[in-house]
Structures are given as structure tokens and as C-alpha cells.
Design a protein around this motif. Structure first.
Motif, PDB file in Angstrom:
ATOM      1  N   ARG A 111       0.803  -1.218   0.000  1.00  0.00           N
ATOM      2  CA  ARG A 111       0.000   0.000   0.000  1.00  0.00           C
ATOM      3  C   ARG A 111       0.840   1.275   0.000  1.00  0.00           C
ATOM      4  O   ARG A 111       0.371   2.335  -0.383  1.00  0.00           O
ATOM      5  CB  ARG A 111      -0.923   0.009   1.233  1.00  0.00           C
ATOM      6  CG  ARG A 111      -1.914  -1.150   1.247  1.00  0.00           C
ATOM      7  CD  ARG A 111      -2.940  -1.016   0.128  1.00  0.00           C
ATOM      8  NE  ARG A 111      -3.970  -2.042   0.190  1.00  0.00           N
ATOM      9  CZ  ARG A 111      -3.957  -3.147  -0.545  1.00  0.00           C
ATOM     10  NH1 ARG A 111      -2.961  -3.366  -1.390  1.00  0.00           N
ATOM     11  NH2 ARG A 111      -4.937  -4.031  -0.459  1.00  0.00           N
ATOM     12  N   ASN A 112       2.075   1.186   0.458  1.00  0.00           N
ATOM     13  CA  ASN A 112       2.924   2.376   0.573  1.00  0.00           C
ATOM     14  C   ASN A 112       3.815   2.505  -0.656  1.00  0.00           C
ATOM     15  O   ASN A 112       4.939   2.012  -0.696  1.00  0.00           O
ATOM     16  CB  ASN A 112       3.763   2.295   1.848  1.00  0.00           C
ATOM     17  CG  ASN A 112       2.896   2.207   3.094  1.00  0.00           C
ATOM     18  OD1 ASN A 112       1.882   2.884   3.203  1.00  0.00           O
ATOM     19  ND2 ASN A 112       3.289   1.355   4.019  1.00  0.00           N
ATOM     20  N   ILE A 113       3.268   3.169  -1.658  1.00  0.00           N
ATOM     21  CA  ILE A 113       3.959   3.305  -2.940  1.00  0.00           C
ATOM     22  C   ILE A 113       4.065   4.787  -3.292  1.00  0.00           C
ATOM     23  O   ILE A 113       3.103   5.552  -3.141  1.00  0.00           O
ATOM     24  CB  ILE A 113       3.207   2.551  -4.052  1.00  0.00           C
ATOM     25  CG1 ILE A 113       3.149   1.052  -3.728  1.00  0.00           C
ATOM     26  CG2 ILE A 113       3.880   2.780  -5.405  1.00  0.00           C
ATOM     27  CD1 ILE A 113       2.312   0.241  -4.709  1.00  0.00           C
ATOM     28  N   VAL A 114       5.235   5.189  -3.760  1.00  0.00           N
ATOM     29  CA  VAL A 114       5.467   6.566  -4.159  1.00  0.00           C
ATOM     30  C   VAL A 114       6.139   6.580  -5.524  1.00  0.00           C
ATOM     31  O   VAL A 114       6.871   5.638  -5.869  1.00  0.00           O
ATOM     32  CB  VAL A 114       6.341   7.317  -3.112  1.00  0.00           C
ATOM     33  CG1 VAL A 114       7.681   6.635  -2.949  1.00  0.00           C
ATOM     34  CG2 VAL A 114       6.507   8.784  -3.477  1.00  0.00           C
ATOM     35  N   GLY A 133      -1.483   8.693 -10.164  1.00  0.00           N
ATOM     36  CA  GLY A 133      -1.338   8.598  -8.716  1.00  0.00           C
ATOM     37  C   GLY A 133      -2.653   8.836  -7.998  1.00  0.00           C
ATOM     38  O   GLY A 133      -3.001   8.133  -7.039  1.00  0.00           O
ATOM     39  N   GLU A 134      -3.400   9.819  -8.464  1.00  0.00           N
ATOM     40  CA  GLU A 134      -4.706  10.129  -7.863  1.00  0.00           C
ATOM     41  C   GLU A 134      -5.683   8.973  -8.058  1.00  0.00           C
ATOM     42  O   GLU A 134      -6.449   8.630  -7.154  1.00  0.00           O
ATOM     43  CB  GLU A 134      -5.271  11.403  -8.484  1.00  0.00           C
ATOM     44  CG  GLU A 134      -4.498  12.665  -8.095  1.00  0.00           C
ATOM     45  CD  GLU A 134      -5.003  13.889  -8.835  1.00  0.00           C
ATOM     46  OE1 GLU A 134      -6.007  13.757  -9.579  1.00  0.00           O
ATOM     47  OE2 GLU A 134      -4.403  14.971  -8.673  1.00  0.00           O
ATOM     48  N   VAL A 140       2.863  11.227  -5.570  1.00  0.00           N
ATOM     49  CA  VAL A 140       3.842  11.576  -6.600  1.00  0.00           C
ATOM     50  C   VAL A 140       4.665  12.768  -6.136  1.00  0.00           C
ATOM     51  O   VAL A 140       4.125  13.775  -5.685  1.00  0.00           O
ATOM     52  CB  VAL A 140       3.142  11.914  -7.933  1.00  0.00           C
ATOM     53  CG1 VAL A 140       4.162  12.380  -8.971  1.00  0.00           C
ATOM     54  CG2 VAL A 140       2.370  10.706  -8.453  1.00  0.00           C
ATOM     55  N   ILE A 141       5.970  12.636  -6.266  1.00  0.00           N
ATOM     56  CA  ILE A 141       6.884  13.725  -5.928  1.00  0.00           C
ATOM     57  C   ILE A 141       7.407  14.312  -7.238  1.00  0.00           C
ATOM     58  O   ILE A 141       7.928  13.588  -8.085  1.00  0.00           O
ATOM     59  CB  ILE A 141       8.044  13.214  -5.045  1.00  0.00           C
ATOM     60  CG1 ILE A 141       7.475  12.756  -3.707  1.00  0.00           C
ATOM     61  CG2 ILE A 141       9.099  14.299  -4.848  1.00  0.00           C
ATOM     62  CD1 ILE A 141       8.491  12.130  -2.792  1.00  0.00           C
ATOM     63  N   LEU A 169       8.870   4.270  -7.428  1.00  0.00           N
ATOM     64  CA  LEU A 169       8.872   4.126  -8.875  1.00  0.00           C
ATOM     65  C   LEU A 169       9.348   5.431  -9.495  1.00  0.00           C
ATOM     66  O   LEU A 169       8.801   6.492  -9.190  1.00  0.00           O
ATOM     67  CB  LEU A 169       7.463   3.801  -9.381  1.00  0.00           C
ATOM     68  CG  LEU A 169       6.769   2.604  -8.718  1.00  0.00           C
ATOM     69  CD1 LEU A 169       5.283   2.616  -9.033  1.00  0.00           C
ATOM     70  CD2 LEU A 169       7.403   1.312  -9.180  1.00  0.00           C
ATOM     71  N   ILE A 170      10.352   5.357 -10.352  1.00  0.00           N
ATOM     72  CA  ILE A 170      10.963   6.570 -10.897  1.00  0.00           C
ATOM     73  C   ILE A 170      10.764   6.650 -12.409  1.00  0.00           C
ATOM     74  O   ILE A 170      11.197   5.762 -13.158  1.00  0.00           O
ATOM     75  CB  ILE A 170      12.466   6.618 -10.569  1.00  0.00           C
ATOM     76  CG1 ILE A 170      12.679   6.601  -9.051  1.00  0.00           C
ATOM     77  CG2 ILE A 170      13.107   7.850 -11.188  1.00  0.00           C
ATOM     78  CD1 ILE A 170      14.128   6.480  -8.649  1.00  0.00           C
ATOM     79  N   ASP A 171      10.114   7.715 -12.851  1.00  0.00           N
ATOM     80  CA  ASP A 171       9.982   8.001 -14.276  1.00  0.00           C
ATOM     81  C   ASP A 171      11.223   8.758 -14.733  1.00  0.00           C
ATOM     82  O   ASP A 171      11.848   9.487 -13.954  1.00  0.00           O
ATOM     83  CB  ASP A 171       8.724   8.842 -14.521  1.00  0.00           C
ATOM     84  CG  ASP A 171       8.281   8.825 -15.973  1.00  0.00           C
ATOM     85  OD1 ASP A 171       8.902   8.107 -16.776  1.00  0.00           O
ATOM     86  OD2 ASP A 171       7.296   9.529 -16.296  1.00  0.00           O
ATOM     87  N   THR A 172      11.594   8.587 -15.992  1.00  0.00           N
ATOM     88  CA  THR A 172      12.771   9.273 -16.528  1.00  0.00           C
ATOM     89  C   THR A 172      12.465   9.807 -17.926  1.00  0.00           C
ATOM     90  O   THR A 172      11.508   9.384 -18.572  1.00  0.00           O
ATOM     91  CB  THR A 172      13.993   8.336 -16.618  1.00  0.00           C
ATOM     92  OG1 THR A 172      13.695   7.257 -17.520  1.00  0.00           O
ATOM     93  CG2 THR A 172      14.345   7.767 -15.255  1.00  0.00           C
TER      94      THR A 172
END
Length: 286
Positions: A111-114, A133-134, A140-141, A169-172
């Protein structure tokens, strides 16, 4: 679009075992995105096996391809956070794949995903990630357009550690026309993560669109050189797409495939099954 197996079946129906048969077959294998090297190897192997009919061909082809395909299940360790960095050129579905992976692990009880909006070059990418994210319930940072991507990753990692998140999770970015700049940026991000996360808890995932054929292989080589890829997500796969490029990828780089993306919905992400993929590729059931 006709699938690889269908093309080969039609080829055998229309072709006779003439002196040019295996040269024509080699061309057909190249068209199926297996790549020139593997196409030559398979053509020579089939010639030695005296594959004069489709059944013999399929069996020999399957025996040759199966050992090349590497499937691997993407799992999270007990350490927090696990970090997945997504790479790939613009347009392949990186951001959508991030949402799908978030959904996949959420379904498994995480449940704890960023997520970190590391593609600061395109405002649309950050906005799209925020929308996902919503909808799916992960935070989302992000920063402003043009911000330092490495700084965004640093902030996201600091936050994930502080919140004891299961997964980051990192977008690039994927602007290959600025290749040297992009690779420099990715290496900075990679270095920041490696300084704070063990290699067993950190994966570099390449997202590719299987319909782009041999371009996938060239993309993989570039990204692999930059950060040493851990695995692949193949998007826009529907069983008739040019899946042969995944065989070429596996042969050349030995990178495992984690998932196949088949649509836009969060649930349209399927754990890669090497045996099933091989059967679909050579159409063993027709």
C-alpha cells in the motif's frame, strides 16, 4: 498485422524447396525482427535439420528459441524502499507502465507506494503521472518543468526512506535526440540511488514498444550501457505484434523480461511466461 507464426505458415504454403528456399526463409525471419545474426543461424540450423514442412520447422524453431528467452518475476524484498527506475524513449509507454506496476504491487498488498516524476523535460509526463497517482492511490513527488531530474530523485528517495515506503517508482526522460545529455542525466540518477539503496533492492527497467522492431535492440544497447538494465517491460503486445525482437534482445543482451503490456488499463500488465510466449511466436497450436 500478421504474426510471426502466420507469416511462416504462409511462407511454407507458397514456397517450394528450391535452391533459394533457405535464403527466402532467412529474409522472412529478418522481417519478423529476429535480427540478421539469429536469422542466419536459424536458417542454417533448419537446413541441416532438413526442415521440409511446417511441423518440423516449428519444432526445430521452438527448440532453438526457448533457451534464449529469459523470463523473470519481479518481486520486492523486505527492505524498504525497493526502487524501480523506468527507462525508455518517449512514446513507448513508460508512465503508463509505472501506473500498471503500481497497480500490480498494490494488488499484492503493498500500500505504501510513491512515484518520482523524473522526466522534468516534459510537463505532460509529470501531469500524467500525477493523474495516475490520484486514480490508483500512490503519491507523486515532482518539481517544475526543467528542474534537475537527479534532485527530484534525491528528494523522492529521501521521502520514501522517511515514510518507510515499500516501493519507489521513478519516471525518466527519453529524449534520444539529446543522447549524451540524457545518458549523463540517467547516470547521475543511478549514482544517487546506488549510494543509498543496495543493488538487490534496485532495478533498472527498460520499457519498449515491440512494434518498433529492431529499434528496440538499439535502444536497449544504449540504456544498458548507461545503467546496466535489470529487466524489460514490453508494451503494445497483442500476440500479433512483432514479438521476434524480444528473442533478439534476449540473445544479444541476456536481459530478462518481466511483463507484457497489452492495453491501457491498469490491469493490462501480464507476468511474462517464456513458454507461452514461444508457443505464440511460432504458433504451435495452429
Amino acid at each position: 498485422m500478421a504474426g510471426f507464426g502466420s507469416k511462416i505458415r504462409d511462407f511454407f504454403k507458397k514456397s517450394s524447396l528450391s535452391s533459394s528456399f533457405y535464403e527466402d526463409l532467412e529474409d522472412r525471419l529478418i522481417e519478423a525482427d529476429l535480427g540478421p545474426k539469429l536469422a542466419v543461424e536459424l536458417s542454417e540450423l533448419l537446413s541441416k535439420a532438413k526442415a521440409k514442412d511446417i511441423e518440423t520447422f516449428k519444432n526445430v524453431l521452438s527448440d532453438k528459441i526457448s533457451p534464449l528467452i529469459i523470463g523473470d518475476q519481479l518481486t520486492l524484498s523486505r527492505e524498504k524502499p525497493n526502487v524501480l527506475m523506468f527507462l525508455g524513449v518517449n512514446g513507448v509507454g513508460k508512465t503508463t507502465s509505472i501506473a500498471k506496476v503500481a497497480h500490480y504491487f498494490h494488488q499484492q498488498g503493498h500500500r505504501n507506494i510513491v512515484a518520482a516524476a523524473g522526466d522534468t523535460f516534459r510537463a505532460a509526463a509529470s501531469e500524467q503521472l500525477s493523474i495516475h497517482g490520484e486514480r490508483l492511490g500512490f503519491r507523486v513527488i515532482k518539481s517544475h518543468t526543467g528542474a534537475d531530474s537527479a534532485a527530484v530523485v534525491h528528494d523522492a528517495l529521501t521521502s520514501a526512506i522517511a515514510h518507510k515506503d515499500d516501493l519507489l517508482l521513478i519516471d525518466t526522460a527519453g529524449r534520444m535526440h539529446n543522447r549524451s545529455e540524457l545518458l549523463h542525466e540517467l547516470r547521475k540518477m543511478d549514482k544517487i540511488i546506488r549510494q543509498r539503496v543496495s543493488d538487490s533492492d534496485y532495478k533498472r527497467i527498460l520499457v519498449i514498444d515491440v512494434n518498433t522492431g529492431q529499434n528496440c535492440l538499439r535502444q536497449a544497447e544504449v540504456f544498458h550501457e548507461a545503467v546496466q538494465l535489470s529487466g524489460i517491460i514490453a508494451t503494445k503486445y497483442d500476440g500479433t505484434a512483432k514479438g521476434g525482437v524480444l528473442v533478439a534482445l534476449a540473445r544479444e543482451l541476456r536481459i530478462p523480461i518481466y511483463f507484457l503490456g497489452t492495453g491501457e488499463a491498469p490491469s493490462d500488465l501480464h507476468v511474462f511466461d517464456a513458454k507461452q510466449f514461444t508457443q505464440e511466436l511460432v504458433t504451435l497450436d495452429f
